[in-house]
Design a protein around this motif. Structure first.
Motif, mmCIF file in Angstrom:
data_model
loop_
_atom_site.group_PDB
_atom_site.id
_atom_site.type_symbol
_atom_site.label_atom_id
_atom_site.label_comp_id
_atom_site.label_asym_id
_atom_site.label_seq_id
_atom_site.Cartn_x
_atom_site.Cartn_y
_atom_site.Cartn_z
ATOM 1 N N PHE A 1 0.815 -1.213 0.000
ATOM 2 C CA PHE A 1 0.000 0.000 0.000
ATOM 3 C C PHE A 1 0.852 1.267 0.000
ATOM 4 O O PHE A 1 0.380 2.324 -0.434
ATOM 5 C CB PHE A 1 -0.975 -0.016 1.184
ATOM 6 C CG PHE A 1 -2.160 -0.898 0.935
ATOM 7 C CD1 PHE A 1 -3.188 -0.478 0.112
ATOM 8 C CD2 PHE A 1 -2.233 -2.166 1.488
ATOM 9 C CE1 PHE A 1 -4.279 -1.288 -0.137
ATOM 10 C CE2 PHE A 1 -3.316 -2.989 1.246
ATOM 11 C CZ PHE A 1 -4.349 -2.553 0.426
ATOM 12 N N PHE A 2 2.100 1.167 0.439
ATOM 13 C CA PHE A 2 2.980 2.325 0.333
ATOM 14 C C PHE A 2 3.319 2.588 -1.133
ATOM 15 O O PHE A 2 3.319 3.736 -1.587
ATOM 16 C CB PHE A 2 4.256 2.111 1.147
ATOM 17 C CG PHE A 2 5.168 3.301 1.147
ATOM 18 C CD1 PHE A 2 4.812 4.479 1.782
ATOM 19 C CD2 PHE A 2 6.396 3.255 0.493
ATOM 20 C CE1 PHE A 2 5.653 5.589 1.772
ATOM 21 C CE2 PHE A 2 7.239 4.351 0.478
ATOM 22 C CZ PHE A 2 6.869 5.523 1.122
ATOM 23 N N VAL A 3 3.588 1.526 -1.868
ATOM 24 C CA VAL A 3 3.846 1.678 -3.305
ATOM 25 C C VAL A 3 2.600 2.217 -4.008
ATOM 26 O O VAL A 3 2.677 3.111 -4.863
ATOM 27 C CB VAL A 3 4.272 0.326 -3.920
ATOM 28 C CG1 VAL A 3 4.321 0.417 -5.440
ATOM 29 C CG2 VAL A 3 5.628 -0.099 -3.373
ATOM 30 N N THR B 1 -5.284 3.005 4.915
ATOM 31 C CA THR B 1 -4.818 1.644 5.169
ATOM 32 C C THR B 1 -3.470 1.651 5.886
ATOM 33 O O THR B 1 -3.244 0.885 6.832
ATOM 34 C CB THR B 1 -4.715 0.870 3.843
ATOM 35 O OG1 THR B 1 -6.025 0.683 3.309
ATOM 36 C CG2 THR B 1 -4.063 -0.484 4.052
ATOM 37 N N LEU B 2 -2.563 2.523 5.444
ATOM 38 C CA LEU B 2 -1.246 2.600 6.085
ATOM 39 C C LEU B 2 -1.362 3.026 7.540
ATOM 40 O O LEU B 2 -0.638 2.527 8.411
ATOM 41 C CB LEU B 2 -0.353 3.570 5.309
ATOM 42 C CG LEU B 2 0.118 3.083 3.935
ATOM 43 C CD1 LEU B 2 0.835 4.200 3.188
ATOM 44 C CD2 LEU B 2 1.023 1.864 4.073
ATOM 45 N N ILE C 1 0.176 0.805 10.546
ATOM 46 C CA ILE C 1 1.312 1.328 11.316
ATOM 47 C C ILE C 1 0.938 1.642 12.757
ATOM 48 O O ILE C 1 1.759 1.526 13.673
ATOM 49 C CB ILE C 1 1.867 2.588 10.617
ATOM 50 C CG1 ILE C 1 2.430 2.213 9.239
ATOM 51 C CG2 ILE C 1 2.928 3.271 11.464
ATOM 52 C CD1 ILE C 1 2.794 3.416 8.392
ATOM 53 N N LEU C 2 -0.314 2.018 12.962
ATOM 54 C CA LEU C 2 -0.740 2.525 14.264
ATOM 55 C C LEU C 2 -0.420 1.607 15.447
ATOM 56 O O LEU C 2 0.051 2.088 16.490
ATOM 57 C CB LEU C 2 -2.245 2.822 14.211
ATOM 58 C CG LEU C 2 -2.802 3.749 15.293
ATOM 59 C CD1 LEU C 2 -2.062 5.066 15.318
ATOM 60 C CD2 LEU C 2 -4.293 3.972 15.066
ATOM 61 N N PRO C 3 -0.638 0.300 15.353
ATOM 62 C CA PRO C 3 -0.365 -0.545 16.524
ATOM 63 C C PRO C 3 1.092 -0.515 16.972
ATOM 64 O O PRO C 3 1.394 -0.816 18.136
ATOM 65 C CB PRO C 3 -0.764 -1.950 16.044
ATOM 66 C CG PRO C 3 -1.748 -1.706 14.957
ATOM 67 C CD PRO C 3 -1.273 -0.482 14.266
ATOM 68 N N GLY C 4 2.000 -0.175 16.082
ATOM 69 C CA GLY C 4 3.414 -0.160 16.455
ATOM 70 C C GLY C 4 3.887 1.149 17.042
ATOM 71 O O GLY C 4 5.034 1.253 17.495
#
Length: 665
Positions: A177-179, A214-215, A219-222
């Motif tokens: 999803f970053f790409v 989506t990102l 990422i949020l849990p980390g």
């Protein structure tokens, strides 16, 4: 700081804030808020939590069941609004807009509204909202619907790859999803810079907003952020969201890099989470009023736009005032509450469709049919009425150009409606045996299918030249002529830039001229003069036109130039709808469209193989150009002649044409 995928009231409040931004900015300010972009991000965020949670719990994705459940939940409220809007449009909007409403209804129902608006290059945020479609706000729901199909496929594909190659699922999704985010954002920036109006509705130019949501979910849990940082993040995000529509000219800048403003602001609010602090913005977002409003936010978005457009059309205003705007918002809130409580919620809680996928599909088809039925019946009624009426074109009740030619003072029966009917007048372009082609905006490349004609004729120029095809095609069939048309709107025969003439037009003309020189037809037919609404210079013949005609003559190609048509002071169909018993109010003076003597008189001496036709007397009396002649509507807008009137003009066009060319058939 732990993160859970369970219900988060502050996100429901954020959804409420976004819809309030959309509604109030639309209704009270006539501006874009960026709230829709927040909606898109939130929907992707929640969908990602759902699918990642399923994967981590080792539950099957069951995509078909997921889609059936999702659209079974979304469609009832949407169908309710579509059907209600159709009914209100029938009562409030002029007949000229009915076909468009039907088209928009189908596009809204099939989640393709954004594609329709993109094809039409609609300015969604034009100043006069009363002229907008009451259903065009479905563009964002259409993009959402398309992503609701695409995203689960990506999640499922990534899950297969992760299992196949023993990769960690969440990091793999983050890379994917970053790409996608970078690619879509780059495309969006480029498309917005080159064609912002179309980019606004483009799914590909919006995918990065979903990818960002989506990102954030991945990422949020980390993240491990202090409460103070999250308090600042929350307030910064909310303030930035609210300021976006005020400080940015959103309608002229989105969805390019400028759309990062509201989406990153929303990401900050989501990232702030529940601070459990009396200073945190989540305390406000989690409040009961905002959470309750979030429950009806979908319905509120659905209702606010048709109420605004239809209220403005009914009142004759081009924008809502503070009082009328408040009434519209209040009505939207009431309808959203009723729709949610009595339609959306009962349908969502209906257990029977959940038992089997077939039942869910039946439930969806049932919902779709509720809107499809009136759409089909309304269009059928219009087409049948139009087909019956079209047979009357040219008869004693609708003589059209014959009334102008005979000068007998034809008086129509006030009980007999002028033709063509206003519901279908937008389609009154020439009809070819095969559909026209052509790449580029307003380009028509057409032919009549006769390849061995006794004569070879090419029509070039602007859309006014394209209109001439109706009588010419009739003559070509009679005399077995080959006809080719290469026209482009706003692009008369010229070789230099000028008012209304773009470089794109000149490039098109260069290419067209070469095609004509290579083809070497017997005749090039085009318009000669150009009429305008400039009172000081209503009609001109450009020197560049003379140069192009001479170039054709030098190549041994004859040219026939037809004097341009009149221009009406307003959009004729709407004027006639508003003045059915006073059609003279929709006409214009002859002097407002034409010079006292034809500008072509002097040019005729300069050109060896160019002749001219002047049909003005079939459109105007000595001092007036009516909008209706012989009970036939002359103009499909404010300057293009209807196919129906050109049909009645055909015998007179033929006489003038043969006289000008010296042909006998």
């Amino acid at each position: 700081m732990s993160r859970k995928s369970s219900f988060r009231p502050e996100i429901q409040g954020l959804r409420s804030l976004a819809v309030l931004m959309v509604v109030t900015y639309h209704v009270w300010f006539g501006r874009v808020s960026g709230g829709v972009d927040v909606f898109l991000l939130i929907s992707a965020f929640l969908m990602t939590l759902q699918f990642v949670g399923r994967h981590e719990r080792r539950e099957p994705f069951r995509l078909l069941k997921h889609w059936l459940h999702l659209f079974r939940r979304l469609l009832p409220a949407a169908v309710t609004v579509i059907v209600a809007t159709l009914a209100a449009s029938y009562l409030v909007l002029p007949k000229t807009r009915w076909q468009d409403v039907i088209d928009q209804g189908w596009a809204s129902l099939t989640y393709s509204e954004n594609r329709l608006l993109q094809a039409q290059a609609v300015d969604y945020y034009a100043n006069d909202h009363s002229l907008a479609s009451p259903l065009q706000h479905f563009w964002s729901l259409s993009i959402q619907g398309q992503v609701f199909i695409l995203w689960p496929l990506v999640f499922a594909a990534a899950a297969w790859v992760a299992r196949r190659y023993r990769l960690s699922y969440r990091p793999l999704l983050a890379y994917v999803f970053f790409v996608l985010f970078l690619g879509s954002l780059a495309y969006s920036i480029f498309f917005t810079a080159t064609n912002q109006v179309q980019a606004y509705f483009d799914t590909g130019a919006r995918l990065w907003e979903f990818a960002l949501g989506t990102l954030v979910a991945l990422i949020l849990p980390g993240l491990r952020l202090s409460r103070t940082v999250r308090i600042v993040m929350g307030w910064t995000g909310v303030i930035a969201m609210l300021a976006c529509g005020i400080l940015l000219n959103v309608q002229a800048a989105f969805p390019g890099v400028a759309a990062l403003w509201p989406t990153l602001a929303a990401a900050l609010v989501i990232g702030a989470g529940q601070t459990q602090s009396p200073l945190g913005v989540d305390l406000i977002l989690s409040s009961t009023p905002l959470v309750k409003l979030g429950d009806i936010s979908y319905g509120l978005y659905l209702w606010h736009w048709p109420l605004l457009v239809l209220a403005l059309a009914w009142s004759g205003k081009d924008h809502a005032g503070w009082l009328s705007g408040t009434v519209i918002i209040a009505a939207a809130l009431v309808l959203a509450y009723l729709t949610t409580k009595y339609i959306e919620k009962p349908w969502r809680e209906w257990k029977w469709p959940e038992a089997r996928k077939r039942r869910a599909a039946i439930a969806i088809m049932l919902a779709v049919s509720v809107a499809a039925a009136p759409l089909v019946l309304w269009r059928y009624q219009i087409e049948q009425a139009s087909a019956l009426a079209s047979g009357s074109i040219g008869d004693a009740r609708h003589p059209g150009a014959r009334a102008a030619a005979d000068r007998t003072g034809f008086v129509p029966d006030p009980q007999i409606e002028p033709l063509p009917r206003l519901e279908v007048i937008a389609e009154e372009w020439p009809i070819f045996p095969e559909p026209c082609t052509g790449e580029g905006e307003n380009v028509n490349i057409c032919n009549n299918g006769i390849t061995d004609g006794n004569k070879d004729i090419v029509i070039i120029g602007s859309s006014h030249a394209h209109v001439l095809n109706t009588p010419l095609l009739s003559m070509a069939e009679k005399y077995h002529w080959s006809v080719t048309t290469i026209t482009k709107g706003f692009c008369p025969m010229t070789d230099e830039l000028g008012p209304g003439i773009s470089q794109e037009c000149l490039d098109f003309n260069t290419e067209t001229m070469q095609k004509v020189l290579d083809q070497k037809p017997d005749l090039v037919l085009t318009t000669s003069t150009r009429t305008s609404k400039d009172a000081a210079v209503p009609e001109t013949l450009d020197e560049s036109w003379i140069r192009e005609a001479q170039r054709l003559n030098d190549a041994g190609i004859a040219v026939l130039g037809v004097r341009d048509m009149p221009r009406m002071p307003a959009f004729t169909p709407d004027c006639l709808a508003a003045n059915p018993q006073a059609t003279e109010a929709c006409g214009s003076s002859r002097a407002s469209s034409f010079a006292p003597s034809p500008p072509t008189d002097a040019a005729a001496q300069k050109l060896s193989s160019t002749s001219f036709m002047d049909l003005t007397n079939y459109f105007c009396s000595d001092d007036f150009c009516p909008a209706v002649i012989g009970n036939v509507v002359v103009y499909k807008d404010d300057n293009h002649v209807t196919r129906s009137y050109m049909q009645t003009l055909t015998p007179y066009f033929e006489k003038e044409f043969l006289s000008a060319t010296g042909w006998t058939g």
